[in-house]
Design an enzyme around this catalytic site. Structure first.
Site, short mmCIF file in Angstrom:
data_model
loop_
_atom_site.label_atom_id
_atom_site.label_comp_id
_atom_site.label_asym_id
_atom_site.label_seq_id
_atom_site.Cartn_x
_atom_site.Cartn_y
_atom_site.Cartn_z
N LYS A 180 0.83 -1.21 0.00
CA LYS A 180 0.00 0.00 0.00
C LYS A 180 0.86 1.25 0.00
O LYS A 180 1.88 1.30 0.70
CB LYS A 180 -0.91 -0.02 1.24
CG LYS A 180 -1.82 1.16 1.38
CD LYS A 180 -2.61 1.08 2.67
CE LYS A 180 -3.20 2.41 3.05
NZ LYS A 180 -2.22 3.48 3.25
N HIS A 272 -8.55 5.49 2.07
CA HIS A 272 -7.85 5.94 3.28
C HIS A 272 -8.62 7.13 3.84
O HIS A 272 -9.13 7.95 3.07
CB HIS A 272 -6.41 6.33 2.92
CG HIS A 272 -5.51 6.44 4.12
ND1 HIS A 272 -5.64 7.45 5.03
CD2 HIS A 272 -4.49 5.67 4.56
CE1 HIS A 272 -4.73 7.29 5.99
NE2 HIS A 272 -4.02 6.21 5.73
N LYS A 312 -2.27 2.38 17.54
CA LYS A 312 -1.73 3.68 17.94
C LYS A 312 -2.70 4.85 17.75
O LYS A 312 -2.42 5.96 18.20
CB LYS A 312 -0.45 3.96 17.16
CG LYS A 312 -0.68 4.24 15.68
CD LYS A 312 0.59 4.54 14.91
CE LYS A 312 0.23 4.96 13.50
NZ LYS A 312 1.35 5.09 12.60
#
Ligand code: CAP
Ligand code: MG
Length: 432
Positions: A180, A272, A312
């Site tokens: 990606k 995204h 995260k």
């Protein structure tokens, strides 16, 4: 001052029963000091439909039929119904300008969050949704049971096209399905899109030959629409089956255009969500990720980033699960404060994409949350492996196998050195 100035209360009717083809929205709201609850919700309904700040001299009778109605208030939550006639068929952008538009900036409302919207069949019918659906992607990639896997070369930007392609090859050879691009890599002076596309294609073919598996990539076409079209054409020319778009920054309108262009070429869309947290992170204001996911499925992305809960980046387990449900289910049922009912009709499903600070030790947690209809991205968590990218990808695939077979990672690691080394480095650390 004489006479009535505002008419917000005309947008509140607690006895109203929504019509079958109303769009119903659920908002969290906090009135500003001095504003009553009823006035606050009336203002939200008014500003997002036919209202304005003052009474007017004369209005055509049609207006009444188009106005929104705040019909259910529970604490800081309100449901507002919008007549179907307010909305243009097949124009998701216009819907956002209404239910997610000016209302977020009203001085009278301290905080306002759009949580979800029920889109009736008569509205959904005018959208195409994803071209492939989960089954279509699985057939295309010849991966039928396990989650699909991918990785971004890391650090996220700075490699040349040749370096990027070489890391991609290692990723594929380690057993991953996808390489990606990162969200901020498009076509830079040191790594041009065209060069990357061309250099990666023969390495993809080589990896396919060596492994006997289908390999692919999410190459980032994000730019103005005309450039995105040209980039999608190039992807098709070089035998790719996906295009990647940063859908929030690119905007709903361009995603709608690119959905059609990509479908004509047979390209799936990896979405995204960079920038989503600017408006979905504050739990009191903005709009939720599950609502964004609903819009993205409606306008036809194949898969969308949806969080990890253990990695995260922000996103609780409850949110991640809600987003996954919105993307994958044929029908969702109301969940107080989180989701409203939704029927998707003939709109296909879309993959959630779990990414952000993942490493092999976290894979069982992610599978536990999502199940197997998932695109799993482990990037830093493979390239940071003590033996490098290929060993890292193997370790992640071993962790995936263990999770699917109900084996503990420690057991699996006894027979697989790559997983053992990954666990020695990261253990089960929850990243920040
Ligand atoms: C992950 C990632 C993704 C984020 C996006 C990054 O890399 O490439 O863009 O996951 O966030 O740039 O951080 P690592 P989200 O695997 O190395 O962390 O998926 O929440 O939209
Ligand atoms: Mg990234």
């Amino acid at each position: 001052m004489s006479g009535k100035v505002g008419w917000y209360l005309e947008f509140v009717d607690l006895s109203y029963k929504p019509a079958k083809d109303d769009i119903v929205c659920l908002f969290y709201f906090e009135p500003e000091a001095g504003i009553s609850v009823k006035e606050a919700v009336g203002r939200i309904a008014s500003e997002s439909s036919t209202g304005t700040w003052t009474t007017l001299f004369k209005m055509p009778p049609r207006m009444k039929k188009l106005q929104a109605t705040a019909f259910h208030i529970e604490g800081n939550y309100v449901k507002i119904a919008y007549p179907i006639g307010l909305w243009e068929e097949g124009n998701a952008v216009q819907l956002l300008s209404g239910i997610a538009g000016n209302i977020f900036g009203m001085k009278a409302i301290k905080n306002l969050r759009l949580i979800d919207a029920t889109l009736p069949p008569s509205y959904v019918r005018n959208f195409k949704g994803p071209h492939h659906g989960i089954d279509g992607v699985r057939r295309m990639m010849k991966v039928y049971k396990r989650p699909l896997t991918g990785a971004v070369p890391k650090p996220k930007i700075g490699f040349s096209a040749a370096e990027h392609a070489a890391i991609g090859f290692e990723t594929w050879m380690g057993g991953f399905d996808f390489v990606k691009d990162d969200e901020n890599l498009t076509s830079t002076s040191f790594n041009r899109f065209d060069e990357r596309v061309k250099l990666m294609a023969p390495l993809r073919d080589k990896a396919e030959k060596l492994t006997g598996e289908k390999k692919s990539a999410f190459l980032n076409i994000t730019a103005d629409v005309e450039t995105m079209k040209k980039r999608a054409d190039l992807l098709h020319e070089y035998g790719w089956n996906y295009a990647m778009i940063d859908v929030v920054v690119a905007g709903t309108a361009s995603v709608m255009t690119m959905r059609d262009h990509c479908s004509d070429l047979g390209l799936a869309i990896h979405a995204h969500r960079a920038m989503h947290a600017a408006f979905d992170r504050n739990p009191k204001h903005g709009l939720t990720m599950q609502f964004l996911a609903k819009m993205m499925r409606l306008i036809g992305v194949t898969q969308l980033h949806s969080g990890t809960a253990v990695g995260k980046l922000v996103g609780s387990k409850r949110e991640v699960t809600a987003v996954a449900d919105v993307l994958r289910e044929k029908k969702t049922n109301a969940l107080p404060g989180v989701l409203l009912d939704q029927e998707w009709g003939r709109i296909k499903d879309a993959f959630p994409v779990s990414s952000g600070g993942l490493h092999p030790g976290l894979v069982p947690d992610v599978i536990d949350i999502y199940g197997t209809d998932l695109v799993l991205l482990v990037s830093g968590g493979i390239h940071g492996h003590p033996k490098g990218t290929r060993a890292g990808a193997k370790a992640a695939m071993q962790a995936l196998e263990a999770s699917m077979e109900g084996e503990t990672l420690l057991e699996k690691a006894k027979r697989h050195s790559e997983l053992r080394e990954a666990l020695e480095k990261w253990g089960y650390m929850k990243t920040k």
